[in-house]
Scaffold this motif. Structure first.
Motif, short mmCIF file in Angstrom:
data_model
loop_
_atom_site.label_atom_id
_atom_site.label_comp_id
_atom_site.label_asym_id
_atom_site.label_seq_id
_atom_site.Cartn_x
_atom_site.Cartn_y
_atom_site.Cartn_z
N TYR A 130 4.80 -38.44 35.28
CA TYR A 130 4.65 -39.62 34.46
C TYR A 130 5.83 -40.58 34.47
O TYR A 130 5.64 -41.81 34.39
N LEU A 131 7.06 -40.08 34.54
CA LEU A 131 8.21 -40.97 34.38
C LEU A 131 8.31 -42.06 35.44
O LEU A 131 8.60 -43.22 35.10
N PRO A 132 8.12 -41.77 36.74
CA PRO A 132 8.29 -42.85 37.73
C PRO A 132 7.41 -44.07 37.46
O PRO A 132 7.88 -45.21 37.53
N ASN A 133 6.15 -43.86 37.15
CA ASN A 133 5.25 -44.99 36.89
C ASN A 133 5.52 -45.66 35.54
O ASN A 133 5.20 -46.84 35.35
N MET A 134 6.13 -44.93 34.61
CA MET A 134 6.49 -45.55 33.33
C MET A 134 7.76 -46.37 33.49
O MET A 134 7.84 -47.50 33.00
N TYR A 135 8.76 -45.83 34.18
CA TYR A 135 9.98 -46.60 34.42
C TYR A 135 9.69 -47.87 35.21
O TYR A 135 10.32 -48.91 34.99
N SER A 136 8.75 -47.79 36.13
CA SER A 136 8.44 -48.96 36.97
C SER A 136 7.58 -49.98 36.26
O SER A 136 7.37 -51.08 36.77
N GLY A 137 7.05 -49.62 35.09
CA GLY A 137 6.19 -50.53 34.36
C GLY A 137 4.75 -50.55 34.82
O GLY A 137 3.94 -51.33 34.30
N VAL A 138 4.41 -49.68 35.76
CA VAL A 138 3.01 -49.57 36.18
C VAL A 138 2.18 -48.98 35.06
O VAL A 138 1.03 -49.36 34.84
N TRP A 139 2.76 -48.01 34.34
CA TRP A 139 2.14 -47.46 33.15
C TRP A 139 3.01 -47.79 31.95
O TRP A 139 4.23 -47.96 32.06
N ALA A 140 2.39 -47.86 30.79
CA ALA A 140 3.11 -48.11 29.54
C ALA A 140 3.11 -46.84 28.70
O ALA A 140 2.51 -45.83 29.06
N GLY A 141 3.78 -46.91 27.56
CA GLY A 141 3.82 -45.77 26.64
C GLY A 141 3.64 -46.21 25.21
O GLY A 141 3.82 -47.39 24.88
N SER A 142 3.25 -45.28 24.36
CA SER A 142 3.17 -45.57 22.92
C SER A 142 3.60 -44.32 22.16
O SER A 142 3.61 -43.21 22.70
N MET A 143 3.94 -44.52 20.90
CA MET A 143 4.34 -43.43 20.02
C MET A 143 3.36 -43.38 18.86
O MET A 143 3.29 -44.32 18.06
N CYS A 144 2.58 -42.31 18.75
CA CYS A 144 1.51 -42.21 17.75
C CYS A 144 1.93 -41.23 16.65
O CYS A 144 1.72 -40.02 16.77
N LEU A 145 2.50 -41.78 15.58
CA LEU A 145 3.01 -40.96 14.48
C LEU A 145 2.18 -41.15 13.22
O LEU A 145 1.62 -40.21 12.68
#
Length: 592
Positions: free
Chosen positions: A151-166
């Motif tokens: 997961y990290l390579p595509n997240m660092y590159s901005g191809v994938w995004a992330g969210s925090m669901c608390l």
């Protein structure tokens, strides 16, 4: 509204002349190979270009249009997808990410400046990469190597995004009462079910996938916060070869209609037996989440600073051009019908307050960022331990004080414009609306104050506070006589904060209400004292250069204004702390 111009000169001044960050980086082997003064300069210059030229023009149009929700899909405002693509292609999402997975590997002291520029350009836009970076921090620190590689390579590159669901409808600050469940499966995955609210970037059209980090409870979890686990739940499942598979069992139920940050999608997220993977150990989810909290809470503080900076840039341009009335001492522009409003004392009071709080905040946020870098990269156990203590102590101050001062600053900027400040097209009212959320999310500022005073100061018996106080006292002792005009009031402010700390430590022994009653005013007194330390250091770096350079002359003048007009605020704050908690409990609930 004035075009946004990144305050690169001030950022260079703080990093190079006040804190000598390049020398620090060379003492940290993990950073020495990737960053020096020239690299930092190049990164900041490029960040200034993309935020000023690409992102900033979308700020008002994004606010006017907002996000659109249609049957679970969210569309961001016009221009956002193209701007985000350019931002991602520049590597900016992963500016602080681990190079082993495709990140730039820059220290927090640099990424903090990039965050300020991004959020000054558009706070709503900046939230998308910010949440991705936060998710990456937790994955990098706690996930298995398999998950990191996947997961990290595509997240660092901005191809994938992330969210925090608390957050959940019934569980905000008190996460121990969340209801989202995670059922273990035979293949090692989990089925995650529940509803999360206020999820920034929970759904959007900027990337092909969104990686959600979700707090949930296992079936046999202990009650309360000790029973929370963290799960990685992708919007679209990822095949073993890295390609995208089928859509996961989750959806966006709606987006919120908010006071500000209209172009940021704030989502209700429904997880209906969605497939997820545990990050970290069972029932240790809060610890995994708190890995990113120090970074994210500093980041929110920087959002307050950033909106204040944007407001100041517009206000100063307006004050130089708008003509109204004559100066008290007589005409300054006799060839015009009136003088520019910058001649009037009250306008100068507002502008100097904005300038002093912004520049003090930039120095303080950079100082905290440097402590994060030492804590993360130092090979000296003692230095790392000391920095970790400072980060823990100062993070709630950075989050709450910077955002409280950010709102004050944006309001001053609006006031400088007079009636025009209330009109949408001038942009100042948007900054007030956008800044307001920074005092609420990532832990309300009241909670930050309780964390500072209850957990960090009283909880350590004053030891964590003493480390910071000793540093300031040592600085004062070593300062030359030429700095007396700054060091003398700084010492007095520190003496006052010492006294307040002793007062609360003693009074809390007999009455637990004293901590909550004093916490907000104590945090503000702490913040003004910390800024005084920053301003003394900035004045020291400017002294001797001010006669040849207007930048340094401006710095010294602003320092003198801070000590003369803003630092005295600690006197009324201290009186409130010492008044105790009794007056808060004179009314029954029915008497309010």
């Amino acid at each position: 509204m004035a075009d946004y111009k990144a305050p690169l000169r001030d950022m260079r001044f703080i990093l190079n002349e006040v804190f000598d960050a390049p020398t620090l980086w060379q003492t940290l082997p993990a950073l020495a190979e990737v960053v020096d003064a020239e690299t930092a300069e190049a990164i900041l210059e490029e960040a200034g270009k993309i935020t000023g030229n690409t992102v900033s023009p979308l700020n008002r149009s994004g606010d006017e249009e907002g996000c659109h929700w249609d049957n679970g899909a969210v569309r961001t405002p016009a221009g956002y997808r193209e701007a985000y693509k350019l931002y991602a292609e520049g590597g900016w999402v992963g500016v602080g990410g681990d190079p082993a997975y495709g990140g730039m590997g820059m220290p927090k002291a640099i990424s903090a400046q990039v965050e300020e520029m991004m959020n000054s350009a558009s706070l709503a836009f900046g939230l998308y990469p910010m949440l991705t970076s936060g998710a990456c921090l937790s994955i990098h620190a706690h996930a298995s190597e398999e998950l990191k590689q996947k997961y990290l390579p595509n997240m660092y590159s901005g191809v994938w995004a992330g969210s925090m669901c608390l957050t959940e409808p019934q569980a905000g600050t008190d996460l121990g009462i969340i209801r989202t469940k995670a059922e273990p499966q035979a293949d090692g995955t989990y089925k995650v079910s529940g509803t999360k609210i206020f999820i920034t970037g929970g759904e959007h059209d900027l990337t092909e996938n969104i990686i959600h980090l979700v707090l949930a409870k296992l079936p046999d979890a202990p009650a309360g916060s000790r029973g929370i686990s963290l799960f990685l739940v992708p919007k679209v499942l990822v095949n073993d070869d890295g390609s995208l598979g089928e859509r996961n069992s989750l959806s966006c139920g709606s987006i919120e209609h908010k006071m500000g940050i209209q172009a940021s999608a704030t989502c209700v997220m429904n997880f209906d037996g969605a497939t997820g993977w545990m990050v970290g150990e069972p029932n240790k989810g809060l610890a995994a989440m708190f890995t990113m909290m120090n970074y994210e809470r500093l980041g929110v503080g920087i959002q307050g600073l950033a909106t204040g900076e944007r407001s100041y840039q517009s206000a100063i341009e307006y004050a130089r051009e708008r003509i109204q009335s004559r100066a008290p001492t007589g005409a300054v522009a006799p060839d015009k019908a009136a003088d520019p409003i910058i001649v009037h004392p009250d306008v100068r009071r507002m502008l100097l307050t904005m300038k002093a709080l912004n520049e003090g905040g930039r120095a303080f946020s950079s100082y905290v960022a440097l402590q994060l870098d030492i804590a993360k990269f130092s090979e000296d156990p003692e230095a790392r331990k000391r920095a970790e203590s400072q980060v823990a102590l100062l993070t709630p101050v950075a989050k709450a004080f910077l955002t409280d001062m950010g709102l004050e600053t944006t309001i001053h900027g609006q006031q400088v414009f007079g009636g025009h400040g209330f009109i949408r097209e001038w942009g100042q009212e948007q900054l007030v609306r956008d800044c307001r959320i920074t005092q609420i999310y990532e832990g309300t500022n009241g909670i930050q104050a309780l964390d500072l005073l209850g957990r960090k100061v009283v909880g350590s018996g004053g030891e964590m506070y003493q480390i910071f106080a000793d540093e300031i006292r040592s600085y004062c002792a070593e300062a030359g006589a030429e700095l007396a005009e700054f060091v003398t009031p700084l010492k007095a402010a520190l003496d006052n904060l010492d006294e307040l700390t002793r007062f609360v430590l003693e009074s809390a022994k007999s009455n637990p209400n004293e901590i909550g009653a004093a916490s907000v005013e104590y945090l503000h007194a702490f913040g003004y004292t910390a800024y005084a330390y920053m301003w003394a250091r900035m004045a020291a770096a400017a002294l001797g250069k001010h006669e040849q350079d207007d930048f340094y002359a401006s710095k010294l003048g602003t320092a003198r204004f801070y000590f003369a007009r803003l630092l005295p605020r600690i006197e009324s704050l201290s009186a409130s702390v010492k008044a105790g908690s009794e007056s808060l409990y004179l009314l029954d609930a029915a008497q309010f």
